[in-house]
Write an enzyme that holds these catalytic residues in place. Structure first.
Site, PDB file in Angstrom:
ATOM      1  N   LYS A 103      56.840 -28.383  89.688  1.00  0.00           N
ATOM      2  CA  LYS A 103      56.934 -27.454  90.820  1.00  0.00           C
ATOM      3  C   LYS A 103      56.661 -28.225  92.099  1.00  0.00           C
ATOM      4  O   LYS A 103      55.880 -29.178  92.100  1.00  0.00           O
ATOM      5  CB  LYS A 103      55.865 -26.352  90.684  1.00  0.00           C
ATOM      6  CG  LYS A 103      56.107 -25.148  91.544  1.00  0.00           C
ATOM      7  CD  LYS A 103      57.149 -24.241  90.946  1.00  0.00           C
ATOM      8  CE  LYS A 103      57.515 -23.088  91.830  1.00  0.00           C
ATOM      9  NZ  LYS A 103      58.501 -22.207  91.186  1.00  0.00           N
ATOM     10  N   GLY A 106      61.757  -1.508  89.448  1.00  0.00           N
ATOM     11  CA  GLY A 106      62.488  -2.506  90.240  1.00  0.00           C
ATOM     12  C   GLY A 106      63.965  -2.526  89.897  1.00  0.00           C
ATOM     13  O   GLY A 106      64.347  -2.934  88.803  1.00  0.00           O
ATOM     14  N   GLY A 113      66.442  -4.288  91.315  1.00  0.00           N
ATOM     15  CA  GLY A 113      67.036  -5.409  92.049  1.00  0.00           C
ATOM     16  C   GLY A 113      68.067  -6.127  91.200  1.00  0.00           C
ATOM     17  O   GLY A 113      68.783  -5.520  90.413  1.00  0.00           O
ATOM     18  N   ASN A 114      68.103  -7.452  91.343  1.00  0.00           N
ATOM     19  CA  ASN A 114      69.108  -8.256  90.629  1.00  0.00           C
ATOM     20  C   ASN A 114      69.050  -8.025  89.121  1.00  0.00           C
ATOM     21  O   ASN A 114      70.074  -7.771  88.488  1.00  0.00           O
ATOM     22  CB  ASN A 114      68.864  -9.749  90.901  1.00  0.00           C
ATOM     23  CG  ASN A 114      69.221 -10.105  92.322  1.00  0.00           C
ATOM     24  OD1 ASN A 114      70.273  -9.714  92.822  1.00  0.00           O
ATOM     25  ND2 ASN A 114      68.345 -10.842  92.982  1.00  0.00           N
ATOM     26  N   VAL A 115      67.857  -8.117  88.554  1.00  0.00           N
ATOM     27  CA  VAL A 115      67.732  -7.984  87.098  1.00  0.00           C
ATOM     28  C   VAL A 115      67.689  -6.502  86.701  1.00  0.00           C
ATOM     29  O   VAL A 115      68.412  -6.073  85.795  1.00  0.00           O
ATOM     30  CB  VAL A 115      66.459  -8.699  86.575  1.00  0.00           C
ATOM     31  CG1 VAL A 115      66.375  -8.582  85.063  1.00  0.00           C
ATOM     32  CG2 VAL A 115      66.444 -10.163  86.995  1.00  0.00           C
TER      33      VAL A 115
HETATM   34  P1  NAI Z   1      64.773  -8.508  93.332  1.00  0.00           P
HETATM   35  O1  NAI Z   1      64.032  -8.916  94.532  1.00  0.00           O
HETATM   36  O2  NAI Z   1      66.285  -8.588  93.344  1.00  0.00           O
HETATM   37  O3  NAI Z   1      64.403  -7.006  92.915  1.00  0.00           O
HETATM   38  C1  NAI Z   1      63.107  -6.502  92.941  1.00  0.00           C
HETATM   39  C2  NAI Z   1      63.211  -4.978  93.090  1.00  0.00           C
HETATM   40  O4  NAI Z   1      61.899  -4.443  92.922  1.00  0.00           O
HETATM   41  C3  NAI Z   1      63.719  -4.510  94.451  1.00  0.00           C
HETATM   42  O5  NAI Z   1      64.712  -3.516  94.266  1.00  0.00           O
HETATM   43  C4  NAI Z   1      62.466  -3.935  95.120  1.00  0.00           C
HETATM   44  O6  NAI Z   1      62.761  -2.877  96.014  1.00  0.00           O
HETATM   45  C5  NAI Z   1      61.691  -3.443  93.912  1.00  0.00           C
HETATM   46  N1  NAI Z   1      60.251  -3.283  94.111  1.00  0.00           N
HETATM   47  C6  NAI Z   1      59.417  -4.064  94.840  1.00  0.00           C
HETATM   48  N2  NAI Z   1      58.160  -3.580  94.772  1.00  0.00           N
HETATM   49  C7  NAI Z   1      58.198  -2.500  93.978  1.00  0.00           C
HETATM   50  C8  NAI Z   1      57.224  -1.576  93.512  1.00  0.00           C
HETATM   51  N3  NAI Z   1      55.942  -1.659  93.861  1.00  0.00           N
HETATM   52  N4  NAI Z   1      57.625  -0.558  92.694  1.00  0.00           N
HETATM   53  C9  NAI Z   1      58.914  -0.443  92.343  1.00  0.00           C
HETATM   54  N5  NAI Z   1      59.886  -1.292  92.741  1.00  0.00           N
HETATM   55  C10 NAI Z   1      59.528  -2.316  93.540  1.00  0.00           C
HETATM   56  O7  NAI Z   1      64.189  -9.415  92.126  1.00  0.00           O
HETATM   57  P2  NAI Z   1      64.894  -9.838  90.775  1.00  0.00           P
HETATM   58  O8  NAI Z   1      65.660 -11.089  90.963  1.00  0.00           O
HETATM   59  O9  NAI Z   1      65.571  -8.658  90.176  1.00  0.00           O
HETATM   60  O10 NAI Z   1      63.635 -10.221  89.890  1.00  0.00           O
HETATM   61  C11 NAI Z   1      62.786  -9.222  89.376  1.00  0.00           C
HETATM   62  C12 NAI Z   1      61.599  -9.857  88.671  1.00  0.00           C
HETATM   63  O11 NAI Z   1      62.054 -10.699  87.614  1.00  0.00           O
HETATM   64  C13 NAI Z   1      60.759 -10.768  89.583  1.00  0.00           C
HETATM   65  O12 NAI Z   1      59.421 -10.715  89.161  1.00  0.00           O
HETATM   66  C14 NAI Z   1      61.302 -12.153  89.284  1.00  0.00           C
HETATM   67  O13 NAI Z   1      60.341 -13.163  89.538  1.00  0.00           O
HETATM   68  C15 NAI Z   1      61.604 -12.038  87.801  1.00  0.00           C
HETATM   69  N6  NAI Z   1      62.614 -12.969  87.337  1.00  0.00           N
HETATM   70  C16 NAI Z   1      63.871 -12.931  87.864  1.00  0.00           C
HETATM   71  C17 NAI Z   1      64.846 -13.797  87.428  1.00  0.00           C
HETATM   72  C18 NAI Z   1      66.238 -13.736  87.955  1.00  0.00           C
HETATM   73  O14 NAI Z   1      67.145 -14.317  87.318  1.00  0.00           O
HETATM   74  N7  NAI Z   1      66.501 -13.059  89.086  1.00  0.00           N
HETATM   75  C19 NAI Z   1      64.544 -14.818  86.402  1.00  0.00           C
HETATM   76  C20 NAI Z   1      63.210 -14.728  85.845  1.00  0.00           C
HETATM   77  C21 NAI Z   1      62.285 -13.843  86.330  1.00  0.00           C
END
Ligand code: NAI
Length: 356
Positions: free
Chosen positions: A80, A179, A181-183
């Site tokens: 890292k 959440g 988001g992306n995932v």
């Molecule tokens: P993202 O930023 O695209 O989505 C996160 C979502 O969570 C957003 O829609 C946001 O509004 C929502 N959110 C934030 N705080 C909240 C709360 N208190 N209650 C409910 N919803 C809330 O993130 P992404 O990329 O989808 O990643 C999600 C999780 O998975 C993160 O912890 C990330 O570190 C982990 N992760 C993601 C990977 C990836 O390929 N994108 C790979 C491995 C882990």
């Protein structure tokens, strides 16, 4: 003039600190292990309160990467880097290029990638000074990792279902996603087509309304997320959400989501175990994205079908962890850590063809 100093940190292969007065660069690069392959890890750019806080973060995240990559068996080690800077104000091209020279000085034992505070465009600038960069935004890249993270998560949810209910099918199971988001949005889509009942939660009420409409989901307020009954709680937003306040509220049979660092402390896995709640260790179930990104290093070039097959193995890895946890009556988190340590000790999944 840049200075690079090596710090002696027990259990870490190499840790360096670099300061460059000309560009204002102040960074740490921590290589925890290259036993299975070169250390890969994101470049975190953050206004840390002080150098100690930055170093602590780099060490913690580098070690976590070692465990994640060891279990995924992708011939990659854990590392890292952290740059002490405000990504909105201090991130100049000169600073990023100076950082690229530091990465280059490690001669491929550390490979940098995007992380909190850095972007794929920043990686292009760093790449001007070093070839040791993963997941660049080019036409030949492996693309959006979240497609694979969501697929690996789905395979992990199947392993949970098979373990708890004797069938992989998620039809009729209630899965509560935090959440969108992306995932989270991608797993919601997959689960909808698998016949699961969805509960969705996001701080953005428009997202919740849309998902309720298009997937027939039930929306819950973030304040009620943990206490709302479901079969599987699927956190896909924040870390630290499984903690002493949330664990007593849970009304689910399993916790299995993509969010990184879900446990506030490792003891929380024991608390879930004692409550009879099956926990899918986050770094095992969310490895699809890194499996796909490192598929770029395959000697025959990136093949999404290979990456998908490798991601599918998350199902088997989790089944083994769940079975062993049951047999030994130990928390799944402990079993996952022990398996990663065994892979490291025995060289399981070690890279055989050098990347560079
Ligand atoms: P993202 O930023 O695209 O989505 C996160 C979502 O969570 C957003 O829609 C946001 O509004 C929502 N959110 C934030 N705080 C909240 C709360 N208190 N209650 C409910 N919803 C809330 O993130 P992404 O990329 O989808 O990643 C999600 C999780 O998975 C993160 O912890 C990330 O570190 C982990 N992760 C993601 C990977 C990836 O390929 N994108 C790979 C491995 C882990």
């Amino acid at each position: 003039m840049a200075t690079i100093e090596t710090l002696q940190i027990p259990d870490y292969e190499k840790v360096i600190v670099c300061k460059d007065s000309e560009t204002g660069l102040h960074c740490f690069i921590a290589i925890h292990s290259t036993r299975l392959g070169p250390a890969l890890g994101g470049v975190r750019i953050y206004s840390y309160a002080n150098a100690d806080a930055a170093l602590t973060d780099a060490l913690r995240l580098a070690k976590a990467m070692t465990y994640k990559t060891a279990l995924a068996q992708i011939g990659i080690g854990g590392g890292k880097s952290v740059i002490i800077a405000d990504p909105r104000k201090d991130k100049t091209p000169a600073l990023l290029r100076a950082f690229g020279k530091v990465v280059n000085s490690l001669q491929g034992s550390y490979i940098a990638a995007e992380d909190v505070g850095s972007t794929t465009q920043d990686m292009l600038l760093i790449h001007e000074e070093t070839p040791y960069i993963a997941a660049l935004p080019t036409i030949s890249s492996s693309g959006d990792p979240s497609r694979f993270t969501a697929w690996g998560l789905f395979r992990g949810l199947e392993a949970v279902s098979e373990t708890l209910w004797g069938s992989r099918s998620l039809r009729g199971k209630t899965i509560s996603i935090q959440g969108l988001g992306n995932v989270g949005s991608k797993i919601a889509d997959i689960l909808f087509w698998q016949g699961a009942k969805l509960i969705v939660c996001d701080t953005d009420p428009d997202k919740v309304s849309r998902f309720c409409h298009i997937y027939g989901a039930q929306g819950v307020d973030p304040a009620d997320y943990f206490s709302t009954p479901c079969d599987i709680l699927c956190p896909c937003a924040l870390g630290g959400i499984i903690n002493e306040s949330s664990i007593p509220l849970l009304k689910c049979s399993a916790v299995a989501g993509s969010a990184n660092n879900q446990l506030n402390e490792s003891e929380d896995s024991t608390k879930l175990h004692k409550r009879g709640i099956l926990y899918a260790p986050d770094y095992v179930i969310n490895a699809g994205g890194i499996i796909n990104a490192t598929a770029e290093f395959d000697p025959d070039g990136y093949d999404p079908c290979h990456a998908r097959e490798h991601t599918d193995r998350i199902y088997d890895t989790l089944k083994q962890i769940f079975n062993e946890s049951k047999k030994k009556n130990l928390p799944t988190h402990n079993i996952a850590d022990a398996t990663a340590e065994k892979n490291l000790a025995e060289g399981i999944g070690k890279r055989t063809v050098p990347i560079f």
